[in-house]
Design a protein around this motif. Structure first.
Motif, PDB file in Angstrom:
ATOM      1  N   THR A 182       0.848  -1.184   0.000  1.00 45.95           N
ATOM      2  CA  THR A 182       0.000   0.000   0.000  1.00 45.95           C
ATOM      3  C   THR A 182       0.885   1.236   0.000  1.00 45.95           C
ATOM      4  OG1 THR A 182      -1.665  -1.214   1.256  1.00 45.95           O
ATOM      5  CG2 THR A 182      -1.857   1.194   1.218  1.00 45.95           C
ATOM      6  N   PRO A 183       0.814   2.088  -1.022  1.00 45.20           N
ATOM      7  CA  PRO A 183       1.750   3.213  -1.155  1.00 45.20           C
ATOM      8  C   PRO A 183       1.838   4.112   0.069  1.00 45.20           C
ATOM      9  CG  PRO A 183       0.537   2.922  -3.197  1.00 45.20           C
ATOM     10  CD  PRO A 183      -0.080   1.985  -2.196  1.00 45.20           C
ATOM     11  N   ARG A 184       0.744   4.292   0.795  1.00 46.04           N
ATOM     12  CA  ARG A 184       0.769   5.153   1.987  1.00 46.04           C
ATOM     13  C   ARG A 184       1.819   4.699   2.983  1.00 46.04           C
ATOM     14  NH1 ARG A 184      -3.002   8.485   4.420  1.00 46.04           N
ATOM     15  NH2 ARG A 184      -4.533   7.920   2.831  1.00 46.04           N
ATOM     16  N   TYR A 185       2.117   3.397   3.025  1.00 46.53           N
ATOM     17  CA  TYR A 185       2.998   2.845   4.040  1.00 46.53           C
ATOM     18  C   TYR A 185       4.304   2.279   3.457  1.00 46.53           C
ATOM     19  CZ  TYR A 185      -1.461   2.952   6.533  1.00 46.53           C
ATOM     20  OH  TYR A 185      -2.653   3.350   7.095  1.00 46.53           O
ATOM     21  N   MET A 186       4.560   2.515   2.196  1.00 48.86           N
ATOM     22  CA  MET A 186       5.699   1.889   1.541  1.00 48.86           C
ATOM     23  C   MET A 186       7.018   2.586   1.862  1.00 48.86           C
ATOM     24  SD  MET A 186       4.264   0.788  -2.240  1.00 48.86           S
ATOM     25  CE  MET A 186       5.912   0.706  -2.951  1.00 48.86           C
ATOM     26  N   ALA A 187       8.016   1.783   2.183  1.00 55.54           N
ATOM     27  CA  ALA A 187       9.363   2.313   2.396  1.00 55.54           C
ATOM     28  C   ALA A 187       9.936   2.817   1.073  1.00 55.54           C
ATOM     29  CB  ALA A 187      10.257   1.220   2.977  1.00 55.54           C
ATOM     30  N   PRO A 188      10.797   3.823   1.117  1.00 56.25           N
ATOM     31  CA  PRO A 188      11.340   4.390  -0.125  1.00 56.25           C
ATOM     32  C   PRO A 188      11.959   3.363  -1.060  1.00 56.25           C
ATOM     33  CG  PRO A 188      11.857   5.824   1.720  1.00 56.25           C
ATOM     34  CD  PRO A 188      11.226   4.595   2.302  1.00 56.25           C
ATOM     35  N   GLU A 189      12.671   2.376  -0.507  1.00 58.43           N
ATOM     36  CA  GLU A 189      13.346   1.417  -1.378  1.00 58.43           C
ATOM     37  C   GLU A 189      12.373   0.565  -2.183  1.00 58.43           C
ATOM     38  OE1 GLU A 189      13.176  -0.561   2.762  1.00 58.43           O
ATOM     39  OE2 GLU A 189      13.588   1.432   1.926  1.00 58.43           O
ATOM     40  N   TYR A 228       7.156  10.273  -4.234  1.00 61.01           N
ATOM     41  CA  TYR A 228       7.871  11.529  -3.982  1.00 61.01           C
ATOM     42  C   TYR A 228       7.823  11.880  -2.494  1.00 61.01           C
ATOM     43  CZ  TYR A 228       9.234  16.429  -4.529  1.00 61.01           C
ATOM     44  OH  TYR A 228       9.878  17.637  -4.428  1.00 61.01           O
ATOM     45  N   TRP A 229       6.677  11.661  -1.878  1.00 59.38           N
ATOM     46  CA  TRP A 229       6.482  11.970  -0.462  1.00 59.38           C
ATOM     47  C   TRP A 229       7.433  11.158   0.409  1.00 59.38           C
ATOM     48  CZ3 TRP A 229       4.115  15.285   2.763  1.00 59.38           C
ATOM     49  CH2 TRP A 229       3.852  14.877   4.075  1.00 59.38           C
ATOM     50  N   HIS A 230       7.444   9.832   0.208  1.00 60.11           N
ATOM     51  CA  HIS A 230       8.274   8.978   1.055  1.00 60.11           C
ATOM     52  C   HIS A 230       9.765   9.129   0.761  1.00 60.11           C
ATOM     53  CE1 HIS A 230       5.124   6.866   3.191  1.00 60.11           C
ATOM     54  NE2 HIS A 230       4.484   6.632   2.061  1.00 60.11           N
ATOM     55  N   CYS A 231      10.106   9.295  -0.490  1.00 58.06           N
ATOM     56  CA  CYS A 231      11.524   9.346  -0.868  1.00 58.06           C
ATOM     57  C   CYS A 231      12.166  10.706  -0.610  1.00 58.06           C
ATOM     58  CB  CYS A 231      11.686   8.978  -2.345  1.00 58.06           C
ATOM     59  SG  CYS A 231      11.221   7.271  -2.734  1.00 58.06           S
TER      60      CYS A 231
END
Length: 275
Positions: A182-189, A228-231
């Motif tokens: 789920t993109p909301r919780y995905m780690a950058p890698e 973009y948000w997470h990275c």
């Protein structure tokens, strides 16, 4: 667990949770207890069907492990999987046509990370510790969750459990698995097609903690916007009440995997030092 058919037409309600994926949920009250039944049709969405079969297989493996090593890991099983049974679809009176032959039945529960307004500071910290403990025991059983969300941590009879193992994977086999989450919780890698790991689960847990402690839910974004948000954009800010936890959250949510916690025990030790 049940004697005969459940008789859902008179004792439960059906929720078509996702028509496009062929997913059905039933809420059943039976003999002073409540259950959720999860059914999957074998038509429409092959990916969802495969995920459901994967989840059934996970629960079966966990039950087999308990049966084989009852004294060793019963305590771990009790704190990993919400108590469950796998039923025959024939026991569901009004099951939809073309349903997969097995049904997942789990006992009712509440969200561990529900509103925190009525909880004391010590109770809130205790819930953070419960979430760490259940993940640590899952890893002790050899699995990653792979798709952690706040609603996947459940409270049942004062025990913490996990649900929804559709993307669970053996830790040693994670590199060979398609990287969906789920993109909301995905780690950058993960946005760069790197394999899931304990550290990507830890990142997802950090997202859950950050939103829960701040009583904030980030607005929906597109997949690219989440990337973009997470990275690049995500910054760790906490309300004053939890400011002492900021160093822990910053390390859980480190953008570089090498700067993130590598094990749950490390988080527990830092949490113990701070609180």
């Amino acid at each position: 667990m049940f004697s005969g058919a459940l008789g859902l037409q008179s004792s439960g309600r059906c929720i078509r949770s996702d028509a496009q994926r062929g997913r059905w949920l039933y809420y059943v009250e039976h003999q002073q207890e409540a259950y959720w039944l999860k059914l999957q049709q074998s038509i429409g969405d092959l990916q969802s069907e495969t995920a459901f079969l994967h989840e059934l297989a996970f629960y079966q493996k966990m039950q087999q492990a308990v049966d084989l090593h009852h004294k060793l890991i019963e305590r771990d099983k009790l704190s990993v999987c919400l108590p469950f049974d796998i039923l025959d679809v024939a026991s569901i009176n009004d099951a939809p046509a073309n349903s997969i032959s097995q049904v997942l039945c789990i006992r009712d529960s509440q969200t561990l990370f529900s509103t925190s307004e009525d909880l004391s500071l010590s109770d809130q910290i205790h819930r953070l510790i419960l979430s760490l403990t259940v993940l640590e025991r899952l890893y002790g059983c050899g699995y990653l969750h792979g798709d952690l969300k706040n609603t996947h941590f459940r409270l049942h009879q004062n025990q913490c459990y996990l649900i929804d193992f559709e993307q669970s994977v053996n830790i040693d086999a994670a590199r060979a698995v398609e990287q969906t989450a789920t993109p909301r919780y995905m780690a950058p890698e993960l946005f760069h097609a790197q394999p899931k790991s304990v550290q990507s689960d830890i990142y997802a847990l950090g997202v859950i903690w950050l939103q829960w402690l701040n009583q904030q839910r980030w607005f929906n974004r597109s997949y690219l916007d989440w990337a973009y948000w997470h990275c690049q954009q995500l910054e760790v800010e906490l309300v004053d009440r939890f400011s002492m936890l900021k160093p822990i959250l910053m390390r859980m949510l480190a953008k570089k995997k090498s700067n993130r916690y590598a094990a749950i025990e490390e988080i527990k030790l830092d949490l113990a030092r701070i609180v």
